[in-house]
Design a protein around this motif. Sequence first.
Motif, PDB file in Angstrom:
ATOM      1  N   TYR A 109     -69.526 -12.370  27.813  1.00  0.00           N
ATOM      2  CA  TYR A 109     -70.928 -12.500  28.218  1.00  0.00           C
ATOM      3  C   TYR A 109     -71.228 -13.943  28.609  1.00  0.00           C
ATOM      4  CZ  TYR A 109     -72.090  -7.859  26.515  1.00  0.00           C
ATOM      5  OH  TYR A 109     -72.149  -6.508  26.346  1.00  0.00           O
TER       6      TYR A 109
ATOM      7  N   LEU B  77     -65.289  -9.327  18.003  1.00  0.00           N
ATOM      8  CA  LEU B  77     -65.923  -9.822  19.243  1.00  0.00           C
ATOM      9  C   LEU B  77     -67.450  -9.753  19.213  1.00  0.00           C
ATOM     10  CD1 LEU B  77     -63.719  -8.622  22.234  1.00  0.00           C
ATOM     11  CD2 LEU B  77     -64.481 -10.961  21.740  1.00  0.00           C
TER      12      LEU B  77
ATOM     13  N   GLU C 115     -71.182 -19.593  19.290  1.00  0.00           N
ATOM     14  CA  GLU C 115     -69.860 -19.133  18.855  1.00  0.00           C
ATOM     15  C   GLU C 115     -69.673 -17.645  19.176  1.00  0.00           C
ATOM     16  OE1 GLU C 115     -67.100 -20.349  17.907  1.00  0.00           O
ATOM     17  OE2 GLU C 115     -66.144 -18.501  17.208  1.00  0.00           O
ATOM     18  N   MET C 116     -70.762 -16.878  18.971  1.00  0.00           N
ATOM     19  CA  MET C 116     -70.678 -15.443  19.220  1.00  0.00           C
ATOM     20  C   MET C 116     -70.407 -15.149  20.692  1.00  0.00           C
ATOM     21  SD  MET C 116     -73.073 -12.743  17.249  1.00  0.00           S
ATOM     22  CE  MET C 116     -74.290 -13.938  17.010  1.00  0.00           C
ATOM     23  N   LEU C 117     -70.999 -15.952  21.579  1.00  0.00           N
ATOM     24  CA  LEU C 117     -70.837 -15.694  23.014  1.00  0.00           C
ATOM     25  C   LEU C 117     -69.545 -16.275  23.578  1.00  0.00           C
ATOM     26  CD1 LEU C 117     -74.464 -16.100  24.362  1.00  0.00           C
ATOM     27  CD2 LEU C 117     -73.086 -14.032  24.230  1.00  0.00           C
ATOM     28  N   THR C 118     -69.005 -17.289  22.915  1.00  0.00           N
ATOM     29  CA  THR C 118     -67.788 -17.926  23.424  1.00  0.00           C
ATOM     30  C   THR C 118     -66.629 -16.928  23.435  1.00  0.00           C
ATOM     31  OG1 THR C 118     -68.553 -20.039  22.559  1.00  0.00           O
ATOM     32  CG2 THR C 118     -66.211 -19.881  23.097  1.00  0.00           C
ATOM     33  N   GLY C 119     -66.092 -16.732  24.617  1.00  0.00           N
ATOM     34  CA  GLY C 119     -64.954 -15.811  24.748  1.00  0.00           C
ATOM     35  C   GLY C 119     -65.313 -14.350  24.588  1.00  0.00           C
ATOM     36  N   SER C 120     -66.623 -14.031  24.659  1.00  0.00           N
ATOM     37  CA  SER C 120     -67.049 -12.646  24.422  1.00  0.00           C
ATOM     38  C   SER C 120     -67.119 -11.830  25.708  1.00  0.00           C
ATOM     39  CB  SER C 120     -68.453 -12.652  23.794  1.00  0.00           C
ATOM     40  OG  SER C 120     -69.403 -13.086  24.763  1.00  0.00           O
TER      41      SER C 120
ATOM     42  N   ARG D 285     -63.459 -17.983  16.400  1.00  0.00           N
ATOM     43  CA  ARG D 285     -62.919 -16.615  16.434  1.00  0.00           C
ATOM     44  C   ARG D 285     -61.399 -16.599  16.534  1.00  0.00           C
ATOM     45  NH1 ARG D 285     -65.967 -14.510  20.495  1.00  0.00           N
ATOM     46  NH2 ARG D 285     -67.573 -13.705  19.137  1.00  0.00           N
TER      47      ARG D 285
END
Lengths: 274, 66
Positions: free
Chosen positions: A103, B30, A96-101, B43
């Motif tokens: 990276y 983010l 979730e943290m990397l999705t759309g980040s 998010r």
Amino acid sequence: MNNLTSLSLKIGPYSLASRLIVGTGKYASLELMQQCHDASGSNCVTVAVRRERLVDKNSGRNILDFIDPKRYILLPNTAGCFSADEVVRVARLGREMLTGSGYRGADWVKLECLGDTKTLLPEPIGTLEALKVLVKDGFQVLVYCSDDVMLCKRLKEAGAAAIMPAGSPIGSGQGVLNPNAIRIILEELKQSDPGYPVIVDAGVGTASDAALAMELGIDGVLLNTAIAGARDPVAMAHAMRHATEAGRLACVAGRIPRKLYATASSPWEGRVTA
Amino acid sequence: MEITVNGQTIKLDEPLTIAQLLQRFGIEPLRVAVEKNRDIVPRKTYAEAAVAPGDAIEIVTFVGGG
């Protein structure tokens, strides 16, 4: 070309130009970590998932600010998990943290399910359970595991994108304690599938450990403490880069057989004798 | 109302969304992932996702590891 002869490494959705995967932990500063990543030549770095601090947040410095998304693929890990449930939960949070980040790395995970805090050795039953759930959930899973060939076969059958047996306990610096176990794992996992990635994860202490591991025919090395804990971490990162490349090249080149007795390098014929 | 954030009890004077909660702690959206009662809050829904009394919120980030 497959992983056996290619100098780059294909795992799941990614192709890595460097066969060295490095960690981001235990560095004295984030600046030093960044210099070590640069010196290591790696394209892939592991990161851990932890609670955000609600106060005193390192004056706003986040580790991602020291990792260039164009240069590095992130490999989130589930370090510190002691059950399949914890592993799955942490893997999903990492994704979730990397999705759309901005990276790369949302679609894969390094599965680490530990048995206890003293040995930090992988817990095989929980590892297999967590793997099955994560595979069903669409993850490409790189599995940290013990160097047991039967377990490694079961993990591959369950859909692991890569198998990552420990050379020796995490952070112990003992190198690859049982090279024969690694050889057997390679033979069994690659016999009908030569490109299947096997990576030694954990235990590397110095450059020769990495080179030796690569010479066995593994596809890559994952390490953290060997660089971060060295007296000169940047120099050790350079050393690890060269050791990984040297070991890979030596493996592809094919070493000479070991012999008990000597074989002359210069011709016998034409010797100047009485 | 009271909620739990990363294991700590937090008192709120008024209902908040996840986006407002992050803002209150000075957290960059983010750089984190958020769970509410064990379910991930995507998010893109932070602005609408409301926090209710008794909710257990986890806010995680990436840290150095191997």
